[in-house]
Design a protein around this motif. Sequence first.
Motif, short mmCIF file in Angstrom:
data_model
loop_
_atom_site.label_atom_id
_atom_site.label_comp_id
_atom_site.label_asym_id
_atom_site.label_seq_id
_atom_site.Cartn_x
_atom_site.Cartn_y
_atom_site.Cartn_z
N ARG A 182 0.85 -1.19 0.00
CA ARG A 182 0.00 0.00 0.00
C ARG A 182 0.89 1.24 0.00
O ARG A 182 1.84 1.32 0.78
N ALA A 183 0.60 2.17 -0.87
CA ALA A 183 1.34 3.43 -0.93
C ALA A 183 0.47 4.56 -0.42
O ALA A 183 -0.73 4.62 -0.71
N PHE A 184 1.04 5.44 0.36
CA PHE A 184 0.34 6.61 0.87
C PHE A 184 0.88 7.84 0.14
O PHE A 184 1.81 8.51 0.62
N GLY A 185 0.33 8.09 -1.05
CA GLY A 185 0.88 9.13 -1.90
C GLY A 185 2.31 8.80 -2.23
O GLY A 185 2.64 7.66 -2.60
N THR A 186 3.17 9.79 -2.08
CA THR A 186 4.62 9.56 -2.24
C THR A 186 5.34 9.61 -0.90
O THR A 186 6.56 9.52 -0.85
N ALA A 187 4.55 9.76 0.19
CA ALA A 187 5.17 9.99 1.49
C ALA A 187 5.66 8.72 2.16
O ALA A 187 6.73 8.70 2.79
N ALA A 188 4.90 7.64 2.04
CA ALA A 188 5.24 6.42 2.78
C ALA A 188 4.60 5.23 2.10
O ALA A 188 3.71 5.37 1.26
N ALA A 189 5.06 4.03 2.48
CA ALA A 189 4.51 2.80 1.92
C ALA A 189 4.63 1.68 2.92
O ALA A 189 5.57 1.64 3.73
N LEU A 190 3.65 0.77 2.86
CA LEU A 190 3.70 -0.44 3.67
C LEU A 190 4.23 -1.57 2.77
O LEU A 190 3.68 -1.83 1.70
N LEU A 191 5.30 -2.22 3.22
CA LEU A 191 5.94 -3.26 2.43
C LEU A 191 5.80 -4.62 3.09
O LEU A 191 5.77 -4.74 4.32
N ASP A 192 5.75 -5.65 2.26
CA ASP A 192 5.93 -7.03 2.68
C ASP A 192 7.38 -7.39 2.36
O ASP A 192 7.83 -7.23 1.21
N CYS A 193 8.15 -7.83 3.36
CA CYS A 193 9.56 -8.16 3.17
C CYS A 193 9.81 -9.62 3.51
O CYS A 193 9.29 -10.15 4.49
N ARG A 194 10.62 -10.27 2.68
CA ARG A 194 11.00 -11.67 2.88
C ARG A 194 12.53 -11.77 2.89
O ARG A 194 13.19 -11.23 2.00
N LEU A 195 13.05 -12.50 3.87
CA LEU A 195 14.50 -12.65 4.00
C LEU A 195 14.99 -13.88 3.24
O LEU A 195 14.44 -14.96 3.40
N GLU A 196 16.03 -13.70 2.44
CA GLU A 196 16.73 -14.84 1.85
C GLU A 196 17.94 -15.21 2.70
O GLU A 196 18.44 -16.33 2.63
N THR A 197 18.42 -14.26 3.49
CA THR A 197 19.51 -14.49 4.44
C THR A 197 19.07 -13.90 5.77
O THR A 197 18.02 -13.27 5.85
N GLY A 198 19.88 -14.06 6.80
CA GLY A 198 19.47 -13.59 8.12
C GLY A 198 20.54 -12.79 8.82
O GLY A 198 20.99 -13.17 9.90
N ARG A 199 20.95 -11.67 8.24
CA ARG A 199 21.98 -10.84 8.86
C ARG A 199 21.37 -9.90 9.91
O ARG A 199 20.20 -9.56 9.83
N THR A 200 22.20 -9.48 10.84
CA THR A 200 21.76 -8.54 11.86
C THR A 200 21.22 -7.26 11.22
O THR A 200 21.88 -6.66 10.36
N HIS A 201 20.01 -6.86 11.63
CA HIS A 201 19.37 -5.62 11.15
C HIS A 201 19.17 -5.63 9.63
O HIS A 201 19.07 -4.56 9.01
N GLN A 202 19.07 -6.80 9.02
CA GLN A 202 19.10 -6.88 7.56
C GLN A 202 18.05 -6.01 6.87
O GLN A 202 18.37 -5.23 5.97
#
Length: 333
Positions: A229-249
């Motif tokens: 979901r995009a809120f204009g150009t100000a912000a967006a809600l993302l779905d993120c999937r990890l392929e690796t597991g680094r600290t703070h990735q």
Amino acid sequence: MPDPSTISDPAATVRAMVADRDAAGQRLDRWLASVFPELSRSRVKALIEAGQASRDGAVTRDPSEPVREGSTYRLGVPAPAPAAPAGQAIPLVVLHEDDDLIVIDKPAGLVVHPAPGNPEGTLVNALIAHCGNSLKGIGGEARPGIVHRLDKDTSGVMVAAKTERAHHALSAAFARRDLERSYLALVWGVPAPAEGRIEAPIGRHPVDRKRMAVVPRGKPAATRYRVLRAFGTAAALLDCRLETGRTHQIRVHLAHLGHPLVGDPAYLRRLPAAARALDPTLRAALTGFPRQALHAASLGFTHPATGARLRFDSPLPPDIAALLSRLGDGRDE
């Protein structure tokens, strides 16, 4: 290492194995973990570093030492000891629990395990109080049961092991990435394209060692994202999937992409350009959000005892949900 008959702890065991030709040249910790599959590689490594391994009678503390064909290796495995942290009656939201594992919905603000600056009041303290003796000593560390972690201010689904077998199996699954994990992230701006893959190595920041950064000699890291979901150009809600597991990735990769997490105290270094066009009240709500807007929304894995495929979901916590509602009400879409 002493002969088994001289070990001071009568409950400890010493396991011996002669290295064959196939073992020659392998890392010691990797080989011993394959020889004794009931122990995770991290557990074997810790035992070696603690002086619990020997080659032909001489103690070795180097987990990366190449195995020598024909040598006799011994590994001492102390009996599980009571976990160092004490149990504390901290409320937990339990999504699932059985004899082998427990799945919880971690709130933001809860540290996963004791560390300098946070000696108590952690998830480990809560798990010890909740699970009792079934958790003690699992993993052989001061973080019993823990097989993965979320940052203090990241909320969402976590699993912890209640048996050594489950600890080993779940640790291996996380190491192989043989599981499903999705995160919801509210970021500044709207990434383009709307779906993509960030591949950039991550290591310690060259100046600020408390932070991570994309660095040339970092460990390989890859994150997939999709704009929900995009809120204009100000912000967006993302779905993120990890392929690796680094600290703070996720935090590092999204900041590297130019779309840092809303509220991220470490990787949001200045007011984003996307904030300037917002209504002052809405801009203040986003810039004043007190934590990184990151939530572990789902976790799926194979049960270590039954082999059943399990999946657990956590709804957005009230603080992020309220912020999304304000963004929607602001009609910036």
